[in-house]
Design an enzyme around this catalytic site. Structure first.
Site, PDB file in Angstrom:
ATOM      1  CG  ASP A 139     -13.056  -7.290   2.567  1.00  0.00           C
ATOM      2  OD1 ASP A 139     -13.464  -6.907   3.167  1.00  0.00           O
ATOM      3  OD2 ASP A 139     -14.039  -6.953   0.672  1.00  0.00           O
ATOM      4  CE1 TYR A 161      -3.529  -2.430   0.462  1.00  0.00           C
ATOM      5  CE2 TYR A 161      -4.824  -0.703   1.259  1.00  0.00           C
ATOM      6  CZ  TYR A 161      -4.679  -2.063   0.826  1.00  0.00           C
ATOM      7  OH  TYR A 161      -5.938  -2.145   0.396  1.00  0.00           O
ATOM      8  CG  ASP A 199      -7.809  -4.591   1.506  1.00  0.00           C
ATOM      9  OD1 ASP A 199      -9.099  -4.217   2.328  1.00  0.00           O
ATOM     10  OD2 ASP A 199      -8.307  -4.742   0.539  1.00  0.00           O
ATOM     11  CE  LYS A 241       1.100 -16.699  -3.577  1.00  0.00           C
ATOM     12  NZ  LYS A 241       0.766 -18.671  -3.245  1.00  0.00           N
ATOM     13  CG  ASP A 297      -1.696 -19.705  -2.056  1.00  0.00           C
ATOM     14  OD1 ASP A 297      -1.536 -19.970  -1.264  1.00  0.00           O
ATOM     15  OD2 ASP A 297      -2.123 -19.771  -3.003  1.00  0.00           O
TER      16      ASP A 297
HETATM   17  C1  IPM Z   1     -10.488  -1.911   4.267  1.00  0.00           C
HETATM   18  C2  IPM Z   1     -10.958  -1.422   3.250  1.00  0.00           C
HETATM   19  C3  IPM Z   1      -9.664   0.656   2.660  1.00  0.00           C
HETATM   20  C4  IPM Z   1      -8.058  -0.540   2.445  1.00  0.00           C
HETATM   21  C5  IPM Z   1      -9.769   1.375   1.364  1.00  0.00           C
HETATM   22  C6  IPM Z   1     -11.186   1.692   1.706  1.00  0.00           C
HETATM   23  C7  IPM Z   1      -7.929   2.315   0.822  1.00  0.00           C
HETATM   24  O1  IPM Z   1     -10.910  -1.702   1.969  1.00  0.00           O
HETATM   25  O2  IPM Z   1      -9.851  -0.422   5.066  1.00  0.00           O
HETATM   26  O3  IPM Z   1      -9.873  -2.273   4.492  1.00  0.00           O
HETATM   27  O4  IPM Z   1      -7.814  -0.775   1.234  1.00  0.00           O
HETATM   28  O5  IPM Z   1      -7.661  -0.688   3.534  1.00  0.00           O
HETATM   29 MG    MG Z   2     -10.969  -4.335   2.173  1.00  0.00          MG
END
Ligand code: IPM
Ligand code: MG
Length: 368
Positions: free
Chosen positions: A253, A142, A249, A192, A225
């Site tokens: 999710d 990032y 990230d 990885k 993975d």
């Molecule tokens: C998160 C989001 C952020 C990230 C975005 C909005 C920059 O997806 O907090 O997970 O990628 O970190």
């Molecule tokens: Mg995210």
């Protein structure tokens, strides 16, 4: 004397709506528990861009640095898609994380009993699930240099760099081991190392910190993975997962969706202790700004409310009050109160954002 200071940054999309419910909860703690916070509010993301031409004004950054805790709603929206990369709403959030040096991002994925049927996985796979992803938040791909889109041999090349120092890996590993000691004592580290040198270093440093400082914690390693696959196959094998910024990230999710809805999950981003001993901290729901439902009272405020519960726990050392708020949320879910994201049967009337807030406040009242 106020308990501490909070800067509220509602942001964009559903951010302001869900944050309005958090403000009611904050007021409840002031009225009913005599826990008064010094609360201020400012702009972030597209909302800040509209006023200042930047997704986070310098004054706002300075205010964030000065408070005990920042509560953020969400940033982003389609009207900002064509903005220059440097002023996109997300850059405001990334600047806060980077300049406050919030290196440890705690993302719990917890399945509420009342919602066990709601996950896309079988109830027995997720019932009782309670895992904590610790995502490195201020480094890795990032932020690594070089980055950009360059011309090379007559064509464009997009470059981002995955870069981790030992110190960056060691400090987030410590956060994960500390948490594990308060939970089931198990950490799984994901990278990885089979294809990335940064992954080899990650695995080595996590192992060194483990051996020297946390031999009592059980440590395992997994390729990220495979980790994603195992999260969906049998998530209850995990307790604390520690991983880098990008894998974190993605994996957070995935973990979030195991529980049925992104609208349920809070997060805490913590940095080093400040002079008063409290960690630099920002709390935000894992969900985004959901522009498609913004302004319609359809958003689930629970993720944002539970983010405030994390603030009570991690910034203000009010674990019992955090428990009270989390229990109120559980009660309301057990009573069947559902925002639209938690409903998959036709014919049931969903609760609005504010009605969900009402129900949680009523459950808090009942807890006294
Ligand atoms: C998160 C989001 C952020 C990230 C975005 C909005 C920059 O997806 O907090 O997970 O990628 O970190
Ligand atoms: Mg995210």
């Amino acid at each position: 004397m106020p308990v501490g200071s909070i800067l509220i940054l509602p942001g964009d999309g559903i951010g302001p709506e869900v944050m309005a419910e958090v403000r009611r909860i904050i007021d409840w703690f002031a009225d009913k528990r005599d826990l008064k916070f010094d609360v201020s509010e400012d702009l972030v993301g597209g909302a800040a861009y509209d006023v200042h031409g930047a997704p986070l004004a310098d004054e706002t950054m300075a205010r964030a640095q000065a408070v005990d805790a920042v509560l953020l709603g969400a940033v982003g929206g389609p009207q900002y898609d064509d903005l220059d990369f440097s002023v996109k709403p997300e850059r405001g959030l990334l600047r806060l994380r980077k300049e406050m040096d919030l290196f440890a991002n705690l993302r719990p994925a917890q399945c509420f009993d009342a919602l066990a049927d709601f996950s896309s996985l079988k109830p027995e796979v997720i019932a009782g699930l309670d895992i904590m992803i610790v995502r490195e938040l201020t480094s890795g791909i990032y932020f690594g240099e070089p980055r950009g889109i360059f011309e090379e041999d007559g064509q464009r090349v997009g470059i981002n760099t995955q870069r981790y120092t030992e110190a960056e890996i060691a400090r987030v590993a410590r956060s994960a081991f500390e948490l594990a000691r308060k939970r089931s004592g198990k950490v799984c580290s994901m990278e990885k190392a089979n294809v990335m040198e940064s992954g080899i270093l990650w695995r080595a440093v996590v192992s060194e910190v483990h051996e020297k400082e946390y031999p009592d914690v059980e440590l395992s390693h997994m390729y990220a993975d495979a980790g994603g696959m195992q999260l969906v196959r049998w998530p209850k094998q995990f307790d604390v997962i520690v991983t880098d910024n990008l894998f974190g990230d993605l994996l957070s999710d995935v973990a979030a969706m195991l529980t049925g809805s992104l609208g349920m999950l809070p997060s805490a981003s913590l940095g080093a202790p400040m002079e008063n001993g409290r960690p630099k901290a920002l709390y935000e729901p894992v969900h985004g700004s959901a522009p498609d439902i913004a302004g319609q009272g359809k958003a689930n405020p629970i993720a944002c409310i539970l983010s405030f519960a994390m603030a009570l726990r991690y910034s203000f050392d009010l674990g019992a009050e955090a428990d009270r708020l989390e229990t109120a949320v559980e009660t309301v879910l057990a009573d069947g109160v559902r925002t639209p994201d938690l409903l998959n049967e036709e014919g049931k009337t969903p609760a609005s954002t504010a009605e969900m807030g009402d129900a949680i406040l009523a459950a808090l009242d009942a807890s006294l």
